[in-house]
Design an enzyme around this catalytic site. Structure first.
Site, PDB file in Angstrom:
ATOM      1  N   VAL A  17      -3.073   6.478 -21.708  1.00  0.00           N
ATOM      2  CA  VAL A  17      -4.142   6.420 -22.711  1.00  0.00           C
ATOM      3  C   VAL A  17      -5.516   6.465 -22.043  1.00  0.00           C
ATOM      4  CG1 VAL A  17      -5.086   5.148 -24.685  1.00  0.00           C
ATOM      5  CG2 VAL A  17      -2.619   5.043 -24.223  1.00  0.00           C
ATOM      6  N   LYS A 106      -1.371  -4.809 -27.468  1.00  0.00           N
ATOM      7  CA  LYS A 106      -0.793  -5.687 -28.502  1.00  0.00           C
ATOM      8  C   LYS A 106      -0.095  -6.893 -27.905  1.00  0.00           C
ATOM      9  CE  LYS A 106       1.688  -1.967 -27.554  1.00  0.00           C
ATOM     10  NZ  LYS A 106       1.520  -0.543 -27.533  1.00  0.00           N
ATOM     11  N   GLU A 130      -7.914  -1.114 -32.878  1.00  0.00           N
ATOM     12  CA  GLU A 130      -7.218  -0.162 -33.758  1.00  0.00           C
ATOM     13  C   GLU A 130      -6.006   0.482 -33.068  1.00  0.00           C
ATOM     14  OE1 GLU A 130      -7.770   0.835 -37.285  1.00  0.00           O
ATOM     15  OE2 GLU A 130      -5.758   1.268 -36.550  1.00  0.00           O
ATOM     16  N   VAL A 133      -1.919  -1.105 -32.898  1.00  0.00           N
ATOM     17  CA  VAL A 133      -0.819  -0.927 -33.865  1.00  0.00           C
ATOM     18  C   VAL A 133      -0.871   0.486 -34.436  1.00  0.00           C
ATOM     19  CG1 VAL A 133       0.331  -1.777 -35.938  1.00  0.00           C
ATOM     20  CG2 VAL A 133      -0.981  -3.366 -34.509  1.00  0.00           C
ATOM     21  N   ILE A 137      -2.806   6.074 -35.922  1.00  0.00           N
ATOM     22  CA  ILE A 137      -2.918   5.824 -37.371  1.00  0.00           C
ATOM     23  C   ILE A 137      -3.950   4.734 -37.648  1.00  0.00           C
ATOM     24  CG2 ILE A 137      -1.668   5.142 -39.461  1.00  0.00           C
ATOM     25  CD1 ILE A 137       0.927   5.735 -37.961  1.00  0.00           C
ATOM     26  N   GLY A 188       5.092   9.543 -22.011  1.00  0.00           N
ATOM     27  CA  GLY A 188       4.010   8.546 -22.069  1.00  0.00           C
ATOM     28  C   GLY A 188       4.058   7.662 -23.304  1.00  0.00           C
ATOM     29  N   LYS A 206       3.355  -6.079 -32.764  1.00  0.00           N
ATOM     30  CA  LYS A 206       2.575  -5.341 -33.770  1.00  0.00           C
ATOM     31  C   LYS A 206       2.759  -5.961 -35.150  1.00  0.00           C
ATOM     32  CE  LYS A 206       2.792  -0.988 -31.233  1.00  0.00           C
ATOM     33  NZ  LYS A 206       3.660   0.151 -30.919  1.00  0.00           N
TER      34      LYS A 206
HETATM   35  N1  LIG Z   1       1.070   4.946 -24.322  1.00  0.00           N
HETATM   36  C1  LIG Z   1       0.943   4.798 -25.633  1.00  0.00           C
HETATM   37  O1  LIG Z   1       1.385   5.645 -26.412  1.00  0.00           O
HETATM   38  C2  LIG Z   1       0.253   3.602 -26.189  1.00  0.00           C
HETATM   39  C3  LIG Z   1      -0.134   2.559 -25.384  1.00  0.00           C
HETATM   40  N2  LIG Z   1      -0.767   1.468 -25.921  1.00  0.00           N
HETATM   41  C4  LIG Z   1      -1.228   0.390 -25.068  1.00  0.00           C
HETATM   42  O2  LIG Z   1      -2.271   0.889 -24.266  1.00  0.00           O
HETATM   43  C5  LIG Z   1      -2.293   0.203 -23.018  1.00  0.00           C
HETATM   44  C6  LIG Z   1      -2.187   1.236 -21.909  1.00  0.00           C
HETATM   45  O3  LIG Z   1      -0.982   1.938 -22.075  1.00  0.00           O
HETATM   46  P1  LIG Z   1      -0.619   3.213 -21.193  1.00  0.00           P
HETATM   47  O4  LIG Z   1      -1.844   3.999 -20.914  1.00  0.00           O
HETATM   48  O5  LIG Z   1       0.526   3.855 -21.846  1.00  0.00           O
HETATM   49  O6  LIG Z   1      -0.124   2.501 -19.867  1.00  0.00           O
HETATM   50  P2  LIG Z   1      -0.005   3.118 -18.405  1.00  0.00           P
HETATM   51  O7  LIG Z   1       0.955   2.237 -17.682  1.00  0.00           O
HETATM   52  O8  LIG Z   1       0.216   4.584 -18.458  1.00  0.00           O
HETATM   53  O9  LIG Z   1      -1.488   2.891 -17.834  1.00  0.00           O
HETATM   54  C7  LIG Z   1      -1.984   1.656 -17.415  1.00  0.00           C
HETATM   55  C8  LIG Z   1      -2.855   1.941 -16.214  1.00  0.00           C
HETATM   56  O10 LIG Z   1      -3.557   0.752 -15.879  1.00  0.00           O
HETATM   57  C9  LIG Z   1      -3.523   0.623 -14.476  1.00  0.00           C
HETATM   58  N3  LIG Z   1      -3.691  -0.780 -14.137  1.00  0.00           N
HETATM   59  C10 LIG Z   1      -2.811  -1.783 -14.313  1.00  0.00           C
HETATM   60  N4  LIG Z   1      -3.331  -2.924 -13.825  1.00  0.00           N
HETATM   61  C11 LIG Z   1      -4.531  -2.626 -13.331  1.00  0.00           C
HETATM   62  C12 LIG Z   1      -5.530  -3.383 -12.674  1.00  0.00           C
HETATM   63  N5  LIG Z   1      -5.358  -4.671 -12.419  1.00  0.00           N
HETATM   64  N6  LIG Z   1      -6.671  -2.763 -12.292  1.00  0.00           N
HETATM   65  C13 LIG Z   1      -6.844  -1.447 -12.535  1.00  0.00           C
HETATM   66  N7  LIG Z   1      -5.926  -0.669 -13.133  1.00  0.00           N
HETATM   67  C14 LIG Z   1      -4.786  -1.264 -13.524  1.00  0.00           C
HETATM   68  C15 LIG Z   1      -2.185   1.176 -14.058  1.00  0.00           C
HETATM   69  O11 LIG Z   1      -2.196   1.532 -12.702  1.00  0.00           O
HETATM   70  C16 LIG Z   1      -2.049   2.364 -14.992  1.00  0.00           C
HETATM   71  O12 LIG Z   1      -2.600   3.531 -14.446  1.00  0.00           O
HETATM   72  C17 LIG Z   1      -1.119  -0.782 -23.064  1.00  0.00           C
HETATM   73  O13 LIG Z   1      -1.598  -2.033 -23.487  1.00  0.00           O
HETATM   74  C18 LIG Z   1      -0.194  -0.171 -24.112  1.00  0.00           C
HETATM   75  O14 LIG Z   1       0.607  -1.142 -24.738  1.00  0.00           O
HETATM   76  C19 LIG Z   1      -1.034   1.390 -27.264  1.00  0.00           C
HETATM   77  C20 LIG Z   1      -0.685   2.394 -28.098  1.00  0.00           C
HETATM   78  C21 LIG Z   1       0.020   3.570 -27.637  1.00  0.00           C
HETATM   79  N1  LIG Z   2       5.299   1.875 -26.454  1.00  0.00           N
HETATM   80  C1  LIG Z   2       4.595   1.946 -27.687  1.00  0.00           C
HETATM   81  C2  LIG Z   2       3.285   2.634 -27.500  1.00  0.00           C
HETATM   82  C3  LIG Z   2       2.396   2.482 -28.652  1.00  0.00           C
HETATM   83  O1  LIG Z   2       2.084   1.398 -29.108  1.00  0.00           O
HETATM   84  C4  LIG Z   2       5.411   2.690 -28.713  1.00  0.00           C
HETATM   85  O2  LIG Z   2       6.355   3.367 -28.309  1.00  0.00           O
HETATM   86  O3  LIG Z   2       5.117   2.575 -29.906  1.00  0.00           O
HETATM   87 NA    NA Z   3      -3.828   2.389 -35.080  1.00  0.00          NA
END
Ligand SMILES: NC(=O)C1=CN([C@@H]2O[C@H](COP(=O)(O)OP(=O)(O)OC[C@H]3O[C@@H](n4cnc5c(N)ncnc54)[C@H](O)[C@@H]3O)[C@@H](O)[C@H]2O)C=CC1
Ligand SMILES: N[C@@H](CC=O)C(=O)O
Ligand code: NA
Length: 443
Positions: A17, A106, A130, A133, A137, A188, A206
């Protein structure tokens, strides 16, 4: 015309993200500034490893491993690292310094939300979430703002993209859970530890956030009844489809009166369930999410779209960035979370729903009558019974009776009565095994 200084945005984390958020902020900087009425600049991106490969190209000079210094020089902090720590500490530092914070985390909100909202309230800052969850959306803002004058009665939906993707692949492609999860991770969608997805933890977090907003009550994640999809088998998914159902991981938040205690409260649960294949939720494929909200005055509303995915989720984050930036331009304190109703969270035994129970029984005369009587004696009314005879197991002693599979659909029954029925079935001499118990929703 008033000239504003540039608002400085700090990004913490550049994964699925975060990398997309950085790209959008850089690409659409002028357009965003025009919408905000102030300049906006990506001040820096805190990462763990300056040389790690990323999904989008972020100028090297913006990368830093010093998140704390970056936060202290920013107006808006976007936390996309995930996990509880150091995300919690960094967000508290940001709020305390007066920055508005945006997070998609979340897990953190459902665990430490009150502490974070309190910290924001103390300095008049705002915490936006936003993306936490339903991915792209819009669901947080509708519940928090658009429906703030209505009374939400019930929320029913699919709020985890990964598990929906997995169940959909099992249903439509006959894939195994492991195969489908590997694809969801590569795309992802999954959490860094996908146990959060398949174990139902992410959906429960959520659901806790949605219920808290909808019912103006603090619902912690550990108060949510949670069952993941790890026990769902390909056989169950195939059998469900043949019977006119689809298996989905659902989140259900509702106002209820506990029949045992007479207490009015809220029930929040996440579990796999059968839904009719004609129900709109059955048509939610891939990593999409859909949330139905039933409100007293508004009636039934449906929110549908991408529930996971880097760029899709970045849209929700960017919306929050613009909101936060506009607030900086206009000034004034942030809006506090409303938890005034303080309703009790009821146990799972308080719910009533329909159930489908699959049993392997002795294929002998009178068995059906014994089982029907057992349901009746526990106050559970049987609606449908389907029987199929399984050929005798060659491994069983010669002369052993063949077994029959019974699929029993119930009318609405209380969870407590159903649990007592299942307990009695498992010890009944005519029942070889209870192969599956699934709730049936959406009828
Ligand atoms: N991937 C998705 O579709 C969605 C993700 N989210 C939420 O968004 C957030 C990020 O998710 P993603 O991007 O998928 O995760 P990801 O694991 O791809 O990215 C997280 C990044 O943060 C970095 N990171 C972790 N600890 C760190 C630190 N101490 N200092 C600097 N960088 C650090 C990691 O190295 C990684 O590159 C999470 O809370 C996830 O639950 C929410 C909705 C959808
Ligand atoms: N891992 C979550 C990412 C979005 O919140 C999901 O699959 O819904
Ligand atoms: Na949303």
């Amino acid at each position: 015309m008033i000239e504003y200084r540039n608002l400085r945005v700090a990004l913490l984390g550049a994964g699925s993200v975060g990398a997309q958020v950085a790209d959008q902020l850089l690409t659409h900087r002028d357009e965003l500034a025009a919408r905000i009425g102030a300049g906006i600049e990506l001040a820096g991106v805190a990462v763990r490893d300056l040389d790690a490969p990323r999904d989008t190209a972020i100028p090297r000079e913006l990368l830093t491993t010093d998140a704390e210094s970056l936060i202290l020089s920013s107006d808006i902090v976007v936390e996309l690292m995930g996990g509880l720590e150091p995300a919690r500490t960094l967000i508290l530092q940001a709020l305390t310094s007066g920055a508005d914070v945006i997070t998609a985390n979340k897990a953190l909100l459902a665990t430490h939300g009150p502490e974070l909202f309190e910290a924001a309230g103390q300095v008049g800052a705002q915490l936006y979430y936003e993306a936490a969850v339903g991915g792209a959306i819009p669901i947080i803002r509708p519940l928090r703002d658009s429906l703030a004058g209505d009374r939400v009665e019930r929320i029913l939906g699919i709020v985890n993209g990964t598990t929906n993707f997995i169940l959909d692949r099992m249903d439509t492609q006959g894939e195994s859970m492991e195969q489908a999860l590997a694809t969801a991770s590569a795309l992802g969608y999954a959490e860094a530890d996908p146990t959060a997805d398949v174990g139902g933890y992410d959906a429960a977090q959520k659901a806790a956030i949605l219920a808290s907003l909808a019912f103006h009550t603090l619902v912690p994640a550990d108060a949510v009844h949670r069952e993941g999809i790890t026990e769902v088998t390909l056989e169950q998914v195939v059998a469900a489809r043949k019977a006119g159902y689809v298996v989905k991981l659902l989140a259900i938040c509702e106002r209820l009166t506990d029949p045992a205690s007479g207490v009015d409260g809220v029930s929040v649960r996440v579990h796999p369930a059968l839904i009719p294949d004609t129900h709109p939720l059955a048509a939610v494929h891939g990593a999409n999410n859909a949330v139905f909200v039933e409100a007293e005055a508004a009636g039934s509303l449906m929110f549908y779209g991408a529930g996971a995915g880097g760029i899709q989720t970045a849209s929700a984050v960017l919306g929050d960035v613009v909101s936060a930036a506009r607030r900086h331009v206009v000034g004034g304190p942030g809006v506090a979370e409303s938890t005034h109703a303080d309703l009790p969270v009821l146990p799972i035994s308080a719910i009533t729903t329909r159930y489908q129970i699959t049993l392997l029984v002795a294929d002998e005369p009178g068995v059906l009558a014994v089982i029907a009587a057992l349901f009746q004696s526990h106050g559970v009314s049987v609606e449908t019974v389907q029987q199929s005879v399984t050929p005798a197991d060659p491994a069983r002693p010669s002369g052993a009776a063949s077994a029959a599979t019974l699929v029993i659909g119930t009318h609405e029954a209380s969870e407590a009565d159903l649990a007592a029925t299942v307990a009695a079935l498992t010890t009944s001499s005519v029942v070889h095994s209870v192969t599956s118990v699934l709730r049936v929703e959406g009828l």
